[in-house]
Enzyme design. Structure first.
Site, PDB file in Angstrom:
ATOM      1  N   LYS A  13       0.830  -1.211   0.000  1.00  0.00           N
ATOM      2  CA  LYS A  13       0.000   0.000   0.000  1.00  0.00           C
ATOM      3  C   LYS A  13       0.865   1.262   0.000  1.00  0.00           C
ATOM      4  CE  LYS A  13      -1.963  -1.107   3.892  1.00  0.00           C
ATOM      5  NZ  LYS A  13      -1.197  -2.342   4.159  1.00  0.00           N
ATOM      6  N   ARG A  88      -9.610   1.240   8.675  1.00  0.00           N
ATOM      7  CA  ARG A  88      -9.253  -0.126   9.055  1.00  0.00           C
ATOM      8  C   ARG A  88     -10.369  -0.817   9.814  1.00  0.00           C
ATOM      9  NH1 ARG A  88      -3.371   0.586   8.940  1.00  0.00           N
ATOM     10  NH2 ARG A  88      -2.306  -1.367   9.340  1.00  0.00           N
ATOM     11  N   ARG A 127      11.746  -5.353   5.004  1.00  0.00           N
ATOM     12  CA  ARG A 127      11.356  -3.935   4.866  1.00  0.00           C
ATOM     13  C   ARG A 127      12.280  -3.037   5.694  1.00  0.00           C
ATOM     14  NH1 ARG A 127       5.274  -1.960   5.377  1.00  0.00           N
ATOM     15  NH2 ARG A 127       5.242  -3.140   7.328  1.00  0.00           N
ATOM     16  N   ARG A 155      11.185  -1.318  11.199  1.00  0.00           N
ATOM     17  CA  ARG A 155      10.072  -0.989  12.086  1.00  0.00           C
ATOM     18  C   ARG A 155       9.983  -1.973  13.245  1.00  0.00           C
ATOM     19  NH1 ARG A 155       4.864   0.057   8.349  1.00  0.00           N
ATOM     20  NH2 ARG A 155       3.950  -1.087  10.086  1.00  0.00           N
ATOM     21  N   ARG A 166      -0.803  -8.754  13.429  1.00  0.00           N
ATOM     22  CA  ARG A 166      -1.326  -7.735  12.519  1.00  0.00           C
ATOM     23  C   ARG A 166      -2.112  -8.366  11.371  1.00  0.00           C
ATOM     24  NH1 ARG A 166       3.966  -5.015  11.070  1.00  0.00           N
ATOM     25  NH2 ARG A 166       2.748  -3.752   9.631  1.00  0.00           N
TER      26      ARG A 166
HETATM   27  P1  ADP Z   1       1.088  -1.593   7.338  1.00  0.00           P
HETATM   28  O1  ADP Z   1       1.310  -0.586   6.232  1.00  0.00           O
HETATM   29  O2  ADP Z   1       2.226  -2.519   7.457  1.00  0.00           O
HETATM   30  O3  ADP Z   1      -0.228  -2.265   7.246  1.00  0.00           O
HETATM   31  P2  ADP Z   1       0.655   0.711   8.977  1.00  0.00           P
HETATM   32  O4  ADP Z   1       1.845   1.577   8.877  1.00  0.00           O
HETATM   33  O5  ADP Z   1      -0.538   1.113   8.176  1.00  0.00           O
HETATM   34  O6  ADP Z   1       1.072  -0.776   8.689  1.00  0.00           O
HETATM   35  O7  ADP Z   1       0.176   0.606  10.489  1.00  0.00           O
HETATM   36  C1  ADP Z   1       1.069   0.280  11.537  1.00  0.00           C
HETATM   37  C2  ADP Z   1       0.292   0.249  12.852  1.00  0.00           C
HETATM   38  O8  ADP Z   1      -0.238   1.558  13.129  1.00  0.00           O
HETATM   39  C3  ADP Z   1      -0.922  -0.668  12.876  1.00  0.00           C
HETATM   40  O9  ADP Z   1      -0.568  -2.002  13.216  1.00  0.00           O
HETATM   41  C4  ADP Z   1      -1.793   0.004  13.943  1.00  0.00           C
HETATM   42  O10 ADP Z   1      -1.306  -0.272  15.250  1.00  0.00           O
HETATM   43  C5  ADP Z   1      -1.541   1.477  13.689  1.00  0.00           C
HETATM   44  N1  ADP Z   1      -2.506   2.043  12.709  1.00  0.00           N
HETATM   45  C6  ADP Z   1      -2.212   2.592  11.492  1.00  0.00           C
HETATM   46  N2  ADP Z   1      -3.337   3.018  10.875  1.00  0.00           N
HETATM   47  C7  ADP Z   1      -4.363   2.724  11.714  1.00  0.00           C
HETATM   48  C8  ADP Z   1      -5.779   2.886  11.643  1.00  0.00           C
HETATM   49  N3  ADP Z   1      -6.372   3.446  10.564  1.00  0.00           N
HETATM   50  N4  ADP Z   1      -6.519   2.463  12.698  1.00  0.00           N
HETATM   51  C9  ADP Z   1      -5.957   1.920  13.776  1.00  0.00           C
HETATM   52  N5  ADP Z   1      -4.643   1.724  13.909  1.00  0.00           N
HETATM   53  C10 ADP Z   1      -3.833   2.120  12.886  1.00  0.00           C
HETATM   54  P1  ADP Z   2       2.287  -1.815   3.173  1.00  0.00           P
HETATM   55  O1  ADP Z   2       2.276  -0.309   3.151  1.00  0.00           O
HETATM   56  O2  ADP Z   2       1.082  -2.424   2.535  1.00  0.00           O
HETATM   57  O3  ADP Z   2       2.547  -2.365   4.546  1.00  0.00           O
HETATM   58  P2  ADP Z   2       4.870  -1.567   1.801  1.00  0.00           P
HETATM   59  O4  ADP Z   2       4.593  -0.726   0.619  1.00  0.00           O
HETATM   60  O5  ADP Z   2       5.563  -0.939   2.959  1.00  0.00           O
HETATM   61  O6  ADP Z   2       3.512  -2.310   2.284  1.00  0.00           O
HETATM   62  O7  ADP Z   2       5.700  -2.854   1.314  1.00  0.00           O
HETATM   63  C1  ADP Z   2       6.166  -3.835   2.242  1.00  0.00           C
HETATM   64  C2  ADP Z   2       7.577  -4.269   1.833  1.00  0.00           C
HETATM   65  O8  ADP Z   2       7.517  -4.990   0.597  1.00  0.00           O
HETATM   66  C3  ADP Z   2       8.551  -3.120   1.587  1.00  0.00           C
HETATM   67  O9  ADP Z   2       9.833  -3.536   1.996  1.00  0.00           O
HETATM   68  C4  ADP Z   2       8.489  -2.892   0.076  1.00  0.00           C
HETATM   69  O10 ADP Z   2       9.717  -2.367  -0.435  1.00  0.00           O
HETATM   70  C5  ADP Z   2       8.236  -4.306  -0.441  1.00  0.00           C
HETATM   71  N1  ADP Z   2       7.369  -4.347  -1.628  1.00  0.00           N
HETATM   72  C6  ADP Z   2       6.306  -3.546  -1.924  1.00  0.00           C
HETATM   73  N2  ADP Z   2       5.724  -3.903  -3.091  1.00  0.00           N
HETATM   74  C7  ADP Z   2       6.434  -4.967  -3.559  1.00  0.00           C
HETATM   75  C8  ADP Z   2       6.328  -5.801  -4.724  1.00  0.00           C
HETATM   76  N3  ADP Z   2       5.375  -5.611  -5.662  1.00  0.00           N
HETATM   77  N4  ADP Z   2       7.221  -6.807  -4.863  1.00  0.00           N
HETATM   78  C9  ADP Z   2       8.188  -7.013  -3.926  1.00  0.00           C
HETATM   79  N5  ADP Z   2       8.344  -6.272  -2.812  1.00  0.00           N
HETATM   80  C10 ADP Z   2       7.476  -5.252  -2.618  1.00  0.00           C
END
Ligand code: ADP
Ligand code: ADP
Length: 210
Positions: A13, A88, A127, A155, A166
């Protein structure tokens, strides 16, 4: 353009959202990024959010909604936004509709990035984030330039146990949002996220148009 990016943790995302934000010329509103900034700055909000984040649990809706309300009211978001990691929960989705209605705006499309769990685990373990630019890399799949590699950070919540929690929270609480938006008649675009970043991006740009 108001676009929601849905997908499990690690689906891509943030990566796709950053590229789409550039393409569509609207800001990306990533609640996870906003929360991590608050944690780094040590604000009261950051301190209370950190406990939930480290446990892989969701931060309470009222905290998140305040952040989103502020971000949407900013001049940068006057023409729309890409929502990454928000909403979410169903209550967050309902509140988003209300906030947008008050602003006289509408959601345009929901993008769902589908990726299998085993791919997710690989993605989270590699990541790394550049604390200076906020850019996200992957040690194998999206390697960082040599000049920044020494300052990259991992992270806290990308450890394996937290990732598992998660993923479970995503399935229980966030995945039902797909049906929520289907029922409301919003266009939903599913893309397969287990392909190279550029391919996913090209497909998204083609489907979303502009
Ligand atoms: P990822 O991109 O790996 O899904 P995020 O960066 O979006 O993770 O979120 C990391 C953490 O921040 C989540 O596990 C949660 O604890 C918190 N968080 C982020 N966005 C939200 C949301 N919209 N509602 C509740 N918690 C959130
Ligand atoms: P999210 O925001 O959904 O948690 P991220 O964009 O942070 O996901 O991506 C998670 C990890 O996977 C990062 O290390 C990113 O560089 C890698 N990644 C993202 N898209 C791809 C893809 N299409 N193929 C391989 N690795 C990816």
């Amino acid at each position: 353009m108001h676009l929601i990016l849905l997908g499990a943790p690690g689906a891509g995302k943030g990566t796709q959202g950053a590229l789409l934000a550039e393409h569509l010329e609207v800001p990306k509103i990533a609640t996870g990024d906003i929360l991590r900034d608050a944690v780094r700055e040590g604000t009261e909000l950051g301190q209370s959010a950190k406990r939930f984040m480290d446990a892989g649990e969701l931060v309470p809706d009222e905290v998140i909604l305040g952040l989103v309300r502020d971000a949407l009211a900013a001049p940068a978001a006057a023409n729309g936004a890409i929502f990454d990691g928000f909403p979410r929960t169903i209550p967050q989705a309902e509140a988003l509709s209300e906030i947008l209605m008050e602003l006289g705006r509408d959601l345009d499309v929901v993008v769902v990035i589908d990726v299998a769990d085993d791919v997710i685990v690989q993605r989270m373990s590699g990541r790394r984030t550049d604390p200076e630019t906020g850019k996200v890399y992957h040690l194998s799949f999206n390697p960082p330039p040599a000049a920044v590699v020494d300052r990259l950070v991992q992270r806290d919540d990308d450890r394996e146990n937290t990732v598992r929690r998660r993923l479970a929270v995503y399935r229980e609480t966030t995945a039902p949002l797909v049906d929520f938006y289907v029922e409301r008649g919003l266009p939903i675009e599913h893309v397969r996220g287990d392909r190279p970043i550029e391919e996913v991006q090209a497909e998204l740009v083609q489907r979303i148009g502009r």
